[in-house]
Enzyme design. Structure first.
Site, PDB file in Angstrom:
ATOM      1  N   HIS A   1     -32.493  15.410  -8.226  1.00 46.92           N
ATOM      2  CA  HIS A   1     -32.785  16.531  -7.323  1.00 46.92           C
ATOM      3  C   HIS A   1     -33.384  16.004  -6.026  1.00 46.92           C
ATOM      4  CE1 HIS A   1     -34.041  20.531  -6.038  1.00 46.92           C
ATOM      5  NE2 HIS A   1     -35.212  19.995  -5.712  1.00 46.92           N
TER       6      HIS A   1
ATOM      7  N   GLY B   1       7.722  19.445   0.632  1.00 40.47           N
ATOM      8  CA  GLY B   1       7.895  18.627  -0.553  1.00 40.47           C
ATOM      9  C   GLY B   1       8.451  17.249  -0.241  1.00 40.47           C
ATOM     10  N   ARG B   2       8.716  16.508  -1.300  1.00 37.92           N
ATOM     11  CA  ARG B   2       9.168  15.130  -1.149  1.00 37.92           C
ATOM     12  C   ARG B   2      10.401  14.891  -2.019  1.00 37.92           C
ATOM     13  NH1 ARG B   2       5.517  12.103   1.552  1.00 37.92           N
ATOM     14  NH2 ARG B   2       6.295  10.134   0.707  1.00 37.92           N
TER      15      ARG B   2
ATOM     16  N   GLY C   1       3.194  25.838   2.943  1.00 35.97           N
ATOM     17  CA  GLY C   1       1.762  26.059   2.751  1.00 35.97           C
ATOM     18  C   GLY C   1       1.231  25.418   1.490  1.00 35.97           C
TER      19      GLY C   1
ATOM     20  N   GLY D   1       0.795  -1.221   0.000  1.00 41.13           N
ATOM     21  CA  GLY D   1       0.000   0.000   0.000  1.00 41.13           C
ATOM     22  C   GLY D   1       0.824   1.265   0.000  1.00 41.13           C
ATOM     23  N   GLY D   2       2.102   1.150   0.357  1.00 41.63           N
ATOM     24  CA  GLY D   2       3.005   2.285   0.285  1.00 41.63           C
ATOM     25  C   GLY D   2       2.628   3.451   1.174  1.00 41.63           C
TER      26      GLY D   2
ATOM     27  N   GLY E   1      14.560  -4.109  -3.125  1.00 44.04           N
ATOM     28  CA  GLY E   1      14.945  -4.563  -4.452  1.00 44.04           C
ATOM     29  C   GLY E   1      15.854  -3.568  -5.136  1.00 44.04           C
TER      30      GLY E   1
ATOM     31  N   ALA F   1      -1.617   9.632  -5.810  1.00 44.42           N
ATOM     32  CA  ALA F   1      -1.786   8.181  -5.812  1.00 44.42           C
ATOM     33  C   ALA F   1      -2.580   7.706  -7.020  1.00 44.42           C
ATOM     34  CB  ALA F   1      -2.467   7.734  -4.519  1.00 44.42           C
TER      35      ALA F   1
END
Length: 461
Positions: free
Chosen positions: A436, A263-264, A178, A39-40, A114, A312
């Site tokens: 509606h 950030g990543r 932000g 699932g990371g 890996g 994702a």
């Protein structure tokens, strides 16, 4: 004995496990390598646990506004450890379901890290240490939170992963950054009663998004009591046993915890790319073509490490595209209709082109906004703030983009994503009967307003 596979996937996050399932369903002998949990980041340390907490915060918000519905609540307490426990239970349940899906597709799972030995060999180190051969390899190693320069993560200086592991609510929380992640956590913890300060180096928050969205969120946050510091310069972050001191714009401020959301960074440094001749750029991004293929013909890259959209759902679709091409079906990745959602209060969602982007492409475009205050269901819900906006081609009436700020924006954006992906026009929307009373009527009404034939809003003079 070396095991051999048609397809080996390194990484079992949203891109990797989807690629593995797609490959296996195409009758390819498939292996999936994962060092941690299936699932990371999304399932275990991001999307799902944060949304489980946001669900709890939404309950608090409903309680705070219960009186407008004629319901009087004599008091409530927030049991954050119980909220955290529920979050963990939600994640565990979904993960168990995912593990069952992987087993049911007869995918060989190898526990460990890996790395490439060559363009056709992968070394696994860990519980299932081995070397395996593969006709095709898919790299899906994801990304991780980027620390503030010179300041490592700690028990009080937290990443987006670390803040999800808190078992007590802080009184004062600083959020450095932000962007989407920073704003989501600001909204979440403010609703739970935490004093929030958002510190952003640029001149506005949500800088990568629609300017109107940025201004709307800024106004909402300010009204709610969330403090926002823009054009902020941080010169020092000092941690003590019980607090963190931040020197921002030459002023020292103290907080219980700090969330760093700037950030990543991409997990490509230690997966043996050089051994296979796979190119990556200075940021760690692996360039790919529209089929997700790298410069090495039998090696593909998907998810965050492609540097496209760090989402994702994009990663998962890239996984499908890569696996389809490996199995002999030529399919390409289309980024023209990628929805993005910001789970603040209110929710925000957008897809396609903004008006500014359309004009930059020299398209004759117009922007039409329809307010939720003219939608009966929104008024009944007590959630009539906000609007839905459609960017359309003035001549052909094709829908080019859309965004929505308001109740259930994350679900509403799906209709516009479908419309943009299939090049639909305004009549395609307003000639479709919408139930509606529902919030989805905002799109039909917006499409009518765009043609100056509104039913529940005054026509333009």
């Amino acid at each position: 004995m070396t095991q051999e596979f048609d397809c080996v996937v390194i990484g079992a996050g949203p891109s990797g496990y989807v690629a593995a399932i797609t490959a296996a369903q195409s009758k390819l002998r498939t292996a999936l390598i994962e060092e941690d949990q299936a699932g990371g980041t999304c399932l275990n340390r991001g999307c799902i646990p944060s949304k489980a907490l946001i669900a709890g915060a939404n309950v608090v918000s409903h309680i705070k506004h219960a009186e407008q519905f004629g319901i009087h609540v004599d008091g409530y307490t927030i049991d954050y450890p119980a909220m955290a426990k529920r979050k963990n239970t939600v994640v565990q349940g979904i993960r168990q379901g995912l593990e069952g899906l992987i087993r049911s597709n007869k995918i060989t799972v190898l526990k460990g890290t890996g790395s490439l030995v060559s363009s056709t060999e992968v070394k696994v180190i860990g519980q299932d240490t081995t070397i395996i051969k593969a006709n095709h390899i898919i790299l899906a190693t994801g990304s991780e939170p980027r620390p503030f320069p010179g300041v490592p993560f700690s028990s009080r200086i937290l990443s987006s992963t670390g803040i999800l592991e808190l078992e007590v609510l802080p009184k004062k929380l600083a959020i450095i950054g932000g962007g989407v992640i920073g704003c989501e956590f600001a909204s979440l913890f403010h609703t739970l009663g935490v004093e929030i300060t958002v510190i952003e180096a640029l001149d506005h928050i949500l800088a990568v998004n629609n300017k109107e969205v940025s201004q709307t969120v800024t106004n909402k946050f300010t009204k709610q009591g969330i403090r926002i510091l823009t054009k902020a310069s941080i010169s020092a972050i000092e941690e003590s046993q019980n607090q963190v001191r931040i020197t921002v714009n030459d002023q020292v401020e103290e907080f219980d915890y700090v969330l760093v959301a700037i950030g990543r960074q991409f997990n490509t440094a230690s997966i043996g790319l050089d051994n296979a001749g796979v190119i990556r750029d200075d940021r760690g991004v692996i360039p790919v073509d529209e089929t997700m293929r790298t410069n090495v013909p039998n090696i593909y890259a998907i998810g965050d490490i492609t540097g496209k959209w760090l989402l994702a759902h994009v990663a998962s679709h890239q996984g499908v595209i890569a696996a389809k091409n490996i199995s002999g079906h030529h399919e390409v990745m289309d980024y023209s209709a990628i929805p993005s959602v910001i789970f603040t209060h209110p929710e925000i969602a957008m897809v396609g082109l903004s008006l500014q982007e359309a004009e930059q492409q020299n398209l004759p475009a117009k922007l039409t906004k329809f307010p939720f205050k003219a939608i009966g269901k929104a008024v009944a819900l007590g959630a009539s703030d906000g609007f839905a906006a459609i960017v359309s081609h003035e001549i052909t009436q094709q829908i080019l983009g859309a965004y929505v700020i308001g109740p259930h924006a994350s679900s509403l954006i799906g209709e516009m994503t479908l419309a943009i992906r299939n090049e639909l026009t305004l009549p395609c929307i307003y000639e479709t009967v919408h139930a509606h009373p529902t919030l989805s009527e905002v799109w039909a009404e917006g499409a009518l307003l765009a043609t100056n034939h509104p039913l529940h809003f005054p026509p333009k003079s």
